[in-house]
Design an enzyme around this catalytic site. Sequence first.
Site: not given
Ligand code: C6P
Length: 390
Positions: A157, A185, A205-207, A243, A330
């Site tokens: 990431n 990523q 992760s969808a976002h 759910t 994070c």
């Molecule tokens: N990385 C970044 O700024 P979540 O938040 O649970 O949907 O995804 C976590 C996560 C897990 N694995 C990888 C490789 C990621 O990049 C991330 C999220 C963000 O790099 C937010 S910390």
Amino acid sequence: MDRTKIYLDNNATTIVDPHVRDAMLPFFSEMYGNPNSLHVFGTEVHPYMKIAFDHLYTGINADDGDDIIVNSCATEGNNTVIKGVYYSHILKGSKKEIITTEVEHPCVISSCKFLEELGVKVTYLPVNVDGIVDVDTLREHIDPDETALVSIMWANNETGLINPVKELAEFCREKNVLFHTDAVQAIGKVKVDVQDVPVDLLTFSAHKFHGPKGVGSLFIRRGVDIPPLLHGGEQMGGKRGGTVDTASLIGMGFAMELAVKNLHFEHTEVKRLRDKLEDAIAAIPGTNIIGKRELRTPNTILVSVKGVEGEALIWDLNKGGVAASTGSACASESLEPNPTFIAMHIDDELAHTGIRLSLSRFTIEEEIDGAIGILKKSIKRLRKISIRRK
Ligand code: C6P
């Protein structure tokens, strides 16, 4: 869409594609039934859920016999894998060790640290001179009698560097050791095909690909057995209680379809804009781009800027209307140097000066041109201040 500010932090999260948002809307106040209910409010959402699951299966080329568990985020998926394998293969089995890397996301590293406190042996593989984890390093450390799980991210990431997951997964399969990859990523940036790359477990992760926040998935290959992290009802075939968030699942499915459709665009247009930005940054004296371009995802730049604190640069860019980060969102409150830099043996002075710039298919040329101008001014200004202070 707000084009008055320039968003270059797409590895932290992405804008929800307006088409995805629109597809989700009916599932808040019109078709709001619990999909596990037997009445029409519950059953009317089933066809839409099926379409969403089809997009997820097709998107990563999973087989009907595999499981794709819908959960709340990649953090949950990664916790499920690491703690689940601990329970099923270490506590209840005969294996003793988990192998991961020094550059995983904090949710993997901290889950492993937690297991270390419980007496589990965890090996953190270093990266090579290119910043990637190679099969030779894994070969040196794996012990098929002891190693329960190898967990290595598909793409990093912070650097965008892509690991040779196909080789790593094939090697683990040959050794009969479970292989998990955090593909957060990778989706939408590189082709993710679980038939071609024999992973046992994969999280996303969808976002990160223009879907909503708060929803993600765990792929579990047919025959791989790990217990749920959230015990509850029979949702997800008993593999994850709770759910399901119907609107988010539908959004994630549609976002996956669009991510796959836009892969070519990512490797042409997004890459072209990323390269333009990167070339402009590399031309500024005292900058050091981390990782070879051809080994990285097409949207990411991690750069250290000599003489400029990463955090100061982020603040200054923010004032100028450009959103970037020093690394993982994070870990942004941490004053420690970026862990990826430490793993890559980047010297201490430079380790405090990294910033990450990440684009998406919504980034436009005018934004890149604007960001280049603002970046140059910020670096010049902060360098002047730092000289005056000395
Ligand atoms: N990385 C970044 O700024 P979540 O938040 O649970 O949907 O995804 C976590 C996560 C897990 N694995 C990888 C490789 C990621 O990049 C991330 C999220 C963000 O790099 C937010 S910390």
